[in-house]
Design a protein around this motif. Sequence first.
Motif, PDB file in Angstrom:
ATOM      1  N   GLN A  22       1.409  -1.526   0.528  1.00 24.02           N
ATOM      2  CA  GLN A  22      -0.467   0.027   0.433  1.00 24.02           C
ATOM      3  C   GLN A  22       0.638   1.011  -0.140  1.00 24.02           C
ATOM      4  N   MET A  23       2.096   1.422   0.572  1.00 26.41           N
ATOM      5  CA  MET A  23       3.119   2.096   0.895  1.00 26.41           C
ATOM      6  C   MET A  23       3.196   2.292  -0.707  1.00 26.41           C
ATOM      7  N   HIS A  24       3.851   1.193  -1.609  1.00 32.09           N
ATOM      8  CA  HIS A  24       4.359   1.655  -2.495  1.00 32.09           C
ATOM      9  C   HIS A  24       3.398   2.065  -3.981  1.00 32.09           C
ATOM     10  N   ALA A  25       2.568   1.804  -3.332  1.00 27.95           N
ATOM     11  CA  ALA A  25       1.323   2.587  -4.334  1.00 27.95           C
ATOM     12  C   ALA A  25       1.157   3.242  -4.383  1.00 27.95           C
ATOM     13  N   ALA A  26       0.474   4.103  -3.095  1.00 34.68           N
ATOM     14  CA  ALA A  26       0.459   5.324  -3.120  1.00 34.68           C
ATOM     15  C   ALA A  26       1.786   6.508  -4.047  1.00 34.68           C
ATOM     16  N   TYR A  27       3.011   6.139  -3.458  1.00 32.74           N
ATOM     17  CA  TYR A  27       3.893   6.328  -3.412  1.00 32.74           C
ATOM     18  C   TYR A  27       4.206   6.964  -5.195  1.00 32.74           C
ATOM     19  N   THR A  28       3.947   5.353  -5.719  1.00 35.35           N
ATOM     20  CA  THR A  28       4.018   5.451  -7.327  1.00 35.35           C
ATOM     21  C   THR A  28       2.409   6.434  -7.593  1.00 35.35           C
ATOM     22  N   ALA A  29       1.733   6.547  -7.490  1.00 38.90           N
ATOM     23  CA  ALA A  29       0.769   7.386  -7.544  1.00 38.90           C
ATOM     24  C   ALA A  29       1.410   9.078  -7.696  1.00 38.90           C
ATOM     25  N   LEU A  30       1.819   9.200  -7.228  1.00 40.46           N
ATOM     26  CA  LEU A  30       2.991  10.383  -6.958  1.00 40.46           C
ATOM     27  C   LEU A  30       4.132  10.377  -7.869  1.00 40.46           C
ATOM     28  N   HIS A  31       4.965   9.710  -7.910  1.00 44.04           N
ATOM     29  CA  HIS A  31       5.860   9.913  -8.603  1.00 44.04           C
ATOM     30  C   HIS A  31       5.247   9.801  -9.942  1.00 44.04           C
ATOM     31  N   ARG A  32       4.229   9.441 -10.151  1.00 43.02           N
ATOM     32  CA  ARG A  32       4.284   9.128 -12.275  1.00 43.02           C
ATOM     33  C   ARG A  32       2.842  10.330 -12.194  1.00 43.02           C
ATOM     34  N   LEU A  33       2.804  11.216 -10.763  1.00 38.93           N
ATOM     35  CA  LEU A  33       1.950  12.862 -11.382  1.00 38.93           C
ATOM     36  C   LEU A  33       3.681  13.747 -11.813  1.00 38.93           C
ATOM     37  N   GLY A  34       5.151  12.936 -11.266  1.00 35.81           N
ATOM     38  CA  GLY A  34       5.530  13.583 -11.324  1.00 35.81           C
ATOM     39  C   GLY A  34       5.831  14.932 -10.437  1.00 35.81           C
ATOM     40  N   ILE A  35       5.518  14.196  -9.298  1.00 32.60           N
ATOM     41  CA  ILE A  35       5.535  15.207  -8.087  1.00 32.60           C
ATOM     42  C   ILE A  35       6.696  14.347  -7.021  1.00 32.60           C
ATOM     43  N   LEU A  42      -6.684   5.526  -8.233  1.00 28.50           N
ATOM     44  CA  LEU A  42      -6.049   6.298  -7.456  1.00 28.50           C
ATOM     45  C   LEU A  42      -4.850   7.211  -8.082  1.00 28.50           C
ATOM     46  N   ARG A  43      -4.212   7.147  -8.891  1.00 26.55           N
ATOM     47  CA  ARG A  43      -3.471   8.155  -9.147  1.00 26.55           C
ATOM     48  C   ARG A  43      -4.091  10.082  -9.522  1.00 26.55           C
ATOM     49  N   ALA A  44      -5.043   9.625  -9.552  1.00 28.16           N
ATOM     50  CA  ALA A  44      -6.303  10.872 -10.201  1.00 28.16           C
ATOM     51  C   ALA A  44      -7.083  11.032  -8.570  1.00 28.16           C
ATOM     52  N   VAL A  45      -7.306  10.219  -7.708  1.00 29.17           N
ATOM     53  CA  VAL A  45      -7.450  10.918  -7.057  1.00 29.17           C
ATOM     54  C   VAL A  45      -6.255  11.445  -6.300  1.00 29.17           C
ATOM     55  N   MET A  46      -5.625  11.388  -6.229  1.00 33.87           N
ATOM     56  CA  MET A  46      -4.012  12.174  -5.887  1.00 33.87           C
ATOM     57  C   MET A  46      -3.645  12.986  -6.624  1.00 33.87           C
ATOM     58  N   PRO A  97       6.466  15.981 -15.997  1.00 35.65           N
ATOM     59  CA  PRO A  97       4.922  15.923 -16.710  1.00 35.65           C
ATOM     60  C   PRO A  97       4.827  14.437 -15.682  1.00 35.65           C
ATOM     61  N   GLU A  98       3.074  13.944 -16.287  1.00 38.38           N
ATOM     62  CA  GLU A  98       2.378  12.894 -15.454  1.00 38.38           C
ATOM     63  C   GLU A  98       3.108  11.537 -16.676  1.00 38.38           C
ATOM     64  N   SER A  99       3.762  10.633 -16.026  1.00 38.36           N
ATOM     65  CA  SER A  99       4.278   9.295 -16.810  1.00 38.36           C
ATOM     66  C   SER A  99       3.650   8.210 -16.927  1.00 38.36           C
ATOM     67  N   ASP A 100       4.440   7.400 -17.225  1.00 41.48           N
ATOM     68  CA  ASP A 100       4.115   5.320 -16.734  1.00 41.48           C
ATOM     69  C   ASP A 100       4.494   5.411 -15.940  1.00 41.48           C
ATOM     70  N   GLU A 149      12.056  11.538 -14.653  1.00 42.36           N
ATOM     71  CA  GLU A 149      11.410  11.495 -12.828  1.00 42.36           C
ATOM     72  C   GLU A 149      11.903  12.788 -13.482  1.00 42.36           C
ATOM     73  N   VAL A 150      11.833  13.839 -12.897  1.00 39.04           N
ATOM     74  CA  VAL A 150      12.342  15.408 -12.478  1.00 39.04           C
ATOM     75  C   VAL A 150      12.438  15.519 -11.276  1.00 39.04           C
TER      76      VAL A 150
END
Length: 678
Positions: A437-450, A596-600, A614-617, A621-622
């Motif tokens: 669950q930790m990785h899922a939340a982190y991955t959503a933020l990571h793929r948003l470019g945050i 999850l990414r959409a809610v994040m 930018p958002e990506s799959d 990474e920036v």
Amino acid sequence: MNARAAVQNEAAPAVPFSHDGLAYGCDYNPEQWGPDTWAEDMRLMREAGVDLVAINIFGWSHIEPRPGEYDFANLDTIIELLHANGIRVNLGTGTSSPPPWLTTLHPEILPETEDGSIRYPGGRQAWCPSSPVFREHALALVEKVAERYGRHPAIALWHVSNELGCHNALCYDEDTTAAFRRWLEARYGTIAALNAAWGTSFWSQQYGEWAEILTPRLTLSSRNPGQVLDFHRFSSDELLDYYRRERDVIRRHSIVPVTTNFMVTAHIRNLDYWQWAPEVDVVANDHYLDHRLGDPVTELSFAADLTRGLAGGDPWLLMEQATGAVNWQPHNLAKEPGELTRNSLTHVARGADAVCFFQWRASLQGSEKFHSALVPHAGTDTALWREVVDLGATLDRLAGVAGTRVTADAAIIFSWEAWWAGDGESRPSQSVEYLGQMHAAYTALHRLGITVDVIAPGADLSGYRLVVVPTLYLVTDADAAGLADYVANGGHALITFFSGIVDEDDRVRPGGYPGAFRELLGIRVEEFSPLLPGRKLNLDSGAGTGLWTERLHLDGATAVASYLDGPLPGFPAITRNDFGRGTAWYLATALDPDALRAVMRTAAQAARVTALGPESDGTIEVVRRADATHSYLFVINHGHSEIEIAASGRELVTDVAVDRIVRVPAGAVRVIREDTAA
């Protein structure tokens, strides 16, 4: 100059670790080779740009071949060779694995597992952390090593043991039982307090004397969760106490900084590094891509961000990684061309001021003979060696990055105690795992470019616009109140299911879930309703979900999305609550990655979080590192197509000027020293 003994002196504080630019290094095991190879190694290290080398990590049987007989001749020679070639030394204490003579003379030091069996020599870490006999012999060795080299000018860093707790963190023998009892008595003071904390009124487990308490070996049924949780705490503390003992011996002879290599990685969970980090002079970490995971590259970024969190945002050292394949996974994959550089610079982007590897030269024998190295079995006429040399040159051009800090306005809370307790034996769903669950939340933020800081429960939240709290099953009242105060003062928080359920004693908070966070979230959950693995549900927002649902009632919050089907149609699945001047979101289910990414995304936009990339799959990474005068933008392209990112300044990997746009080829990394500071 020859190695020389240090003058015995009172313990003095260490000087801070410093290096000219970014350090580039490796573990070096010259005992596996002869003097002719040593001379060749010096030449090749200079060619590659290697300037920090860890030695004597597994040196015990070489420098103390028989009890009390010491032979430092070869170690003296190696240190002098490295020093003469301008290579700084990260000197190991040599205690990570005992020599055969020690386990032969004292088999009582061998570790005992939870089923009562003994683990024998022949591998590594064949010692029990609580063994007084092991400690006596190990600390005697440390005394000799520190006394001999404590003031040698080549020594830049002390390296206590190696990957403490990788194999032997949990020991169940009689020495450990005695130490566990002492730890419990210090923690609780009275048997009555321990009985209350462990809930021993259940199953007739109430204790009358400390001598009745055992380590939590395997039982016929599930074990007492309070006992298991405290045993994890104790085991982490016991190894930390051992680290301190070595460190304190070193400190009597040297003011050089002392550290040990953490293992912030997906498959190691037994040490609470939030407790360890204040005890090291500089945080160092070992990390290897784990191809048993679905997304090992994003896990690398998470581990680097967590290591930076342990360092309090300061730069840290990547002590080990692999140039290619490891040897200990079911399938040991080689790295693709350019992947070595991408992995290394991802760590640098996220705060590392050193890039080091295990090991220098690939072994010809032993358990790790198929583990990759800077110098492979095939030698230097190889693509791998050429990339190693190129990476050294790149790190030289990035020297100005050293000492800068990563900028982030979002954070994610991570807790080893919540991991231990939440993944216990008797829980609502064995399919809900904390790290997943930790990785899922982190991955959503990571793929948003945050860019995200990974922080401890109770950390200062005032600098963040958004704080994400995944599955924080165990949380103290004080830490929960701190999060509520943050939101009340204008912060934004997003909390996921199975959070706030128990206190520090693994005691359920009555009155409905999510316990500690009910008021903050404006909800009350009367019952968990987990789903069988593979079952999928739909929400009225169009999102897909699974794994977990809850019978949730609104108590001031607003329903953002509700279940269309499943066991709880019409019940809220996603909620939002205005609390004071801030906002708190709650996810009562395990959303599919896109949902999850959409809610994040919505929560981050409401909190005005800045996404650098930018958002990506996960292929882009920036990340920015900066200080008061300089700013460096790292752009890492894991994908198969060229990308363009807005930036201006000097691109340091290729050493060219950039005006408004930087183009990053597929599989490449670009680092822009920006025209103005961030």
